[in-house]
Write a protein that holds these residues in place. Structure first.
Motif, PDB file in Angstrom:
ATOM      1  N   LYS A  55      67.390  32.846  36.520  1.00 47.77           N
ATOM      2  CA  LYS A  55      67.634  32.769  34.775  1.00 47.77           C
ATOM      3  C   LYS A  55      68.990  33.102  34.438  1.00 47.77           C
ATOM      4  N   MET A  56      69.211  34.380  34.939  1.00 44.80           N
ATOM      5  CA  MET A  56      70.595  34.983  34.842  1.00 44.80           C
ATOM      6  C   MET A  56      71.752  33.913  35.129  1.00 44.80           C
ATOM      7  N   ALA A  57      71.632  33.448  36.336  1.00 45.46           N
ATOM      8  CA  ALA A  57      72.615  32.318  36.753  1.00 45.46           C
ATOM      9  C   ALA A  57      72.505  31.151  35.859  1.00 45.46           C
ATOM     10  N   THR A  58      71.552  30.738  35.485  1.00 40.78           N
ATOM     11  CA  THR A  58      71.346  29.682  34.582  1.00 40.78           C
ATOM     12  C   THR A  58      72.121  29.770  33.069  1.00 40.78           C
ATOM     13  N   VAL A  59      71.822  30.957  32.546  1.00 39.86           N
ATOM     14  CA  VAL A  59      72.205  31.519  31.395  1.00 39.86           C
ATOM     15  C   VAL A  59      73.748  31.492  31.494  1.00 39.86           C
ATOM     16  N   GLN A  60      74.477  31.940  32.396  1.00 36.00           N
ATOM     17  CA  GLN A  60      75.736  32.053  32.689  1.00 36.00           C
ATOM     18  C   GLN A  60      76.477  30.764  32.870  1.00 36.00           C
ATOM     19  N   ARG A  61      75.614  29.772  33.688  1.00 31.52           N
ATOM     20  CA  ARG A  61      76.249  28.447  33.511  1.00 31.52           C
ATOM     21  C   ARG A  61      76.243  27.651  32.201  1.00 31.52           C
ATOM     22  N   ALA A  62      75.051  27.995  31.601  1.00 35.18           N
ATOM     23  CA  ALA A  62      74.823  27.301  30.222  1.00 35.18           C
ATOM     24  C   ALA A  62      75.945  27.674  29.189  1.00 35.18           C
ATOM     25  N   ALA A  63      76.333  28.906  29.228  1.00 35.69           N
ATOM     26  CA  ALA A  63      77.419  29.666  28.390  1.00 35.69           C
ATOM     27  C   ALA A  63      78.716  28.861  28.751  1.00 35.69           C
ATOM     28  N   VAL A  64      78.920  28.604  29.925  1.00 38.32           N
ATOM     29  CA  VAL A  64      80.214  28.048  30.258  1.00 38.32           C
ATOM     30  C   VAL A  64      80.306  26.434  29.915  1.00 38.32           C
ATOM     31  N   ARG A  65      79.090  25.761  30.119  1.00 34.86           N
ATOM     32  CA  ARG A  65      79.115  24.532  29.567  1.00 34.86           C
ATOM     33  C   ARG A  65      79.239  24.316  28.027  1.00 34.86           C
ATOM     34  N   LEU A  66      78.615  25.179  27.177  1.00 36.06           N
ATOM     35  CA  LEU A  66      78.604  25.345  25.786  1.00 36.06           C
ATOM     36  C   LEU A  66      80.003  25.460  25.398  1.00 36.06           C
ATOM     37  N   LYS A  67      80.871  26.434  26.028  1.00 38.35           N
ATOM     38  CA  LYS A  67      82.185  26.547  25.630  1.00 38.35           C
ATOM     39  C   LYS A  67      82.949  25.120  25.952  1.00 38.35           C
ATOM     40  N   ALA A  68      82.685  24.606  27.014  1.00 41.00           N
ATOM     41  CA  ALA A  68      83.630  23.325  27.346  1.00 41.00           C
ATOM     42  C   ALA A  68      83.019  22.208  26.116  1.00 41.00           C
ATOM     43  N   ILE A  69      81.636  22.201  25.817  1.00 41.14           N
ATOM     44  CA  ILE A  69      81.408  21.188  24.809  1.00 41.14           C
ATOM     45  C   ILE A  69      82.049  21.659  23.662  1.00 41.14           C
ATOM     46  N   VAL A  70      82.051  22.568  23.137  1.00 42.21           N
ATOM     47  CA  VAL A  70      82.798  23.092  21.775  1.00 42.21           C
ATOM     48  C   VAL A  70      84.298  22.746  21.887  1.00 42.21           C
ATOM     49  N   LYS A  71      84.978  23.055  23.093  1.00 41.43           N
ATOM     50  CA  LYS A  71      86.341  22.770  23.126  1.00 41.43           C
ATOM     51  C   LYS A  71      86.383  21.211  23.109  1.00 41.43           C
ATOM     52  N   LYS A  72      85.722  20.465  23.663  1.00 34.45           N
ATOM     53  CA  LYS A  72      85.858  18.952  23.789  1.00 34.45           C
ATOM     54  C   LYS A  72      85.548  18.392  22.337  1.00 34.45           C
ATOM     55  N   ASN A  73      84.642  18.832  21.452  1.00 35.12           N
ATOM     56  CA  ASN A  73      84.382  18.456  20.420  1.00 35.12           C
ATOM     57  C   ASN A  73      85.414  18.956  19.552  1.00 35.12           C
TER      58      ASN A  73
END
Length: 66
Positions: free
Chosen positions: A41-59
């Motif tokens: 779960k910890m690893a999943t939350v960390q990966r998700a945070a990285v993905r969200l930053k990339a999505i926000v940056k892309k948008n």
């Protein structure tokens, strides 16, 4: 016992292909969340945070500045 990891779901599910653009988790990670152990779960939350930053940056790049 250590506190369980909070589910990153924000109840605004918006799957874009295999990724939720609201929480950053993959479809597979969402499906397996309840069965995951704390380290997973910890690893999943960390990966998700990285993905969200990339999505926000892309948008941000897509939107014209005002």
């Amino acid at each position: 016992m250590a506190k369980d990891i909070d589910n990153p779901c924000v109840s605004l599910c918006q799957l874009n292909s295999e990724l939720c653009v609201s929480c950053g988790r993959s479809r597979d990670e969402i499906r397996k969340w309840r069965a995951m152990k704390r380290p997973e779960k910890m690893a999943t939350v960390q990966r998700a945070a990285v993905r969200l930053k990339a999505i926000v940056k892309k948008n941000a790049k897509r939107q014209p500045s005002e």
